[in-house]
Write an enzyme that holds these catalytic residues in place. Structure first.
Site, short mmCIF file in Angstrom:
data_model
loop_
_atom_site.label_atom_id
_atom_site.label_comp_id
_atom_site.label_asym_id
_atom_site.label_seq_id
_atom_site.Cartn_x
_atom_site.Cartn_y
_atom_site.Cartn_z
N ASP A 1 -18.79 -20.91 -73.69
CA ASP A 1 -17.81 -20.23 -74.55
C ASP A 1 -18.21 -18.80 -74.92
O ASP A 1 -19.36 -18.40 -74.88
CB ASP A 1 -17.57 -21.04 -75.83
CG ASP A 1 -18.86 -21.35 -76.61
OD1 ASP A 1 -19.93 -21.46 -76.00
OD2 ASP A 1 -18.78 -21.47 -77.85
N GLU B 1 -20.43 -23.88 -77.99
CA GLU B 1 -21.72 -23.70 -78.68
C GLU B 1 -21.54 -22.89 -79.95
O GLU B 1 -22.23 -23.09 -80.94
CB GLU B 1 -22.73 -23.01 -77.74
CG GLU B 1 -24.16 -22.99 -78.28
CD GLU B 1 -24.36 -22.04 -79.44
OE1 GLU B 1 -25.03 -22.43 -80.42
OE2 GLU B 1 -23.84 -20.92 -79.41
ZN LIG Z 1 -24.17 -16.88 -79.87
ZN LIG Z 2 -25.71 -18.27 -77.50
#
Ligand SMILES: [Zn+2]
Ligand SMILES: [Zn+2]
Length: 385
Positions: free
Chosen positions: A75, A133
């Site tokens: 991401d 994440e």
């Molecule tokens: Zn980051």
């Molecule tokens: Zn990262």
């Protein structure tokens, strides 16, 4: 005899540029995960989708053995890119500013190398391309719940960092921080300022709460732990002659360990609730709990360090300080012995002074080959250990 291998370095650079130009936010990594599926399939592998926008693939070696995992994240961030790169983001307000484009491209490179080396290792390598994440609760937690680590004995992760190009730093033990915080809405009782006895003043309560919160770091946790409690926001009232109904405070907290996090979180809760109670006010909380700390396993970290030396040479590898940031790799590291390492993408000396999450964050692409080489070696060395 350790197997020799070639890294498809120019392909990895192309993949990184493609992913960089087409960033997607957490939980929306549709095109990115499609790209990963397509590449892995083209290497003759059989990838799976544990969730809508994540991908895993198992590369089976010549015989039975343990399974080691390698992790990348897919991401991007809600930022407007300012690098001026020819392959800059084509999506307004979305940018790969944390190096996850590099992580994904490197793990694809590692997939390609390992898929040609299956005659030279026992056991299996599981590649995890995780979603989300950057946005708690984070994709790693979801993947653990899906059981992606059930057949895994150890896991490695590589993260781009602002350090000399193509260098690796490793740390044993705690390698990142916990970061999070809360908003509290303090409910008092509004009144005319000339009749304070009819009200409960939430401005005064917010001030008392602020002072008391600043005792947590100095009185409740050890002085050498470098924790932070910061009241960065207080909002209340519209006029000097009115006692408002409510006040709102915003607090950020950062700790070097999960135990300190529990202490700081519970002291903050007690202070807000009990200070409010002392003045006849009440409080409601909105918590943003951060990711836990990443704890690198000593043994697996040593394997990671030695593998990096073997891949890149002694002068490129060091025992490092870890990071004051946090990463949801922590959830993987809670399940199986883990090693999270940092790969240098360049520094101010390379014209890259900007840290991760900056609109001008960029990397030296020579680092990508070093990353692939290290990932492959870490997997091979773990399986041979
Ligand atoms: Zn980051
Ligand atoms: Zn990262």
């Amino acid at each position: 005899m350790a197997p020799q291998f070639e890294v498809p370095a120019s392909d990895v650079i192309d993949w990184r540029r493609h992913i960089h130009a087409h960033p997607e936010l957490s939980y929306k990594e549709h095109a990115t995960s499609d790209f990963v599926m397509e590449k892995l399939t083209s290497f003759g592998l059989s990838p799976e989708r544990p969730t809508e926008t994540s991908v895993t693939v198992l590369i089976q070696g010549r015989g039975p053995g343990r399974t080691v995992a390698l992790r990348a994240d897919l991401d991007a961030l809600p930022l407007q890119e300012e690098t001026g790169d020819s392959f800059a983001s084509t999506v307004d307000g979305v940018m790969h500013a944390c190096g996850h484009d590099a992580h994904t491209a490197m793990l694809l490179g590692t997939a390609r190398v390992l898929s040609g080396l299956t005659d030279s290792f026992d056991g299996a390598v599981k590649l995890i391309f995780q979603h989300a994440e950057e946005t708690p609760p984070g994709g790693a937690k979801e993947l653990v719940a899906q059981g992606v680590l059930e057949d895994v004995d150890a896991i490695f992760g590589v993260h781009m960092a602002n350090q000399a190009t193509g260098t690796i730093s490793v740390r044993k033990g705690v390698t990142s921080t916990v970061a999070g915080g809360f908003f509290a809405t303090i409910k008092g009782q509004g009144s005319h300022a000339s009749m304070p006895q009819n009200g409960v003043d939430p401005v005064l309560v917010a001030a008392q709460v602020t002072v008391a919160l600043n005792t947590i770091v100095s009185r409740s946790v050890a002085p050498d732990h470098m924790n932070v409690v910061n009241v960065g926001m207080i909002r209340a009232g519209e006029a000097p002659n009115v006692i408002p109904d409510t006040a709102r405070i915003g607090v950020s907290m950062r700790t070097v360990g999960d135990e300190d996090w529990e202490v700081v979180r519970s002291r903050a809760t007690d202070i807000v609730e009990n200070t409010c109670a002392a003045y006849g006010a009440t409080a409601t909380f909105e918590w943003a709990d951060g990711y836990p700390v990443i704890v690198n396993d000593d043994h697996v970290a040593q394997i990671g360090y030695d593998a990096a030396v073997q891949a890149l040479g002694e002068d490129k590898v060091s025992w490092g300080p870890g990071t004051s940031a946090s990463d949801d790799f922590a959830y993987f590291a809670r399940e199986v012995p883990a090693c999270f390492v940092f790969l240098g993408g360049g520094t101010a000396e390379d014209g890259l002074p900007y840290m991760n999450h900056h609109p001008k964050f960029d990397i030296k692409e020579e680092a990508l080959e070093a990353g692939v080489r290290t990932e492959v070696q870490m997997a091979l060395n773990y399986l041979a250990s």
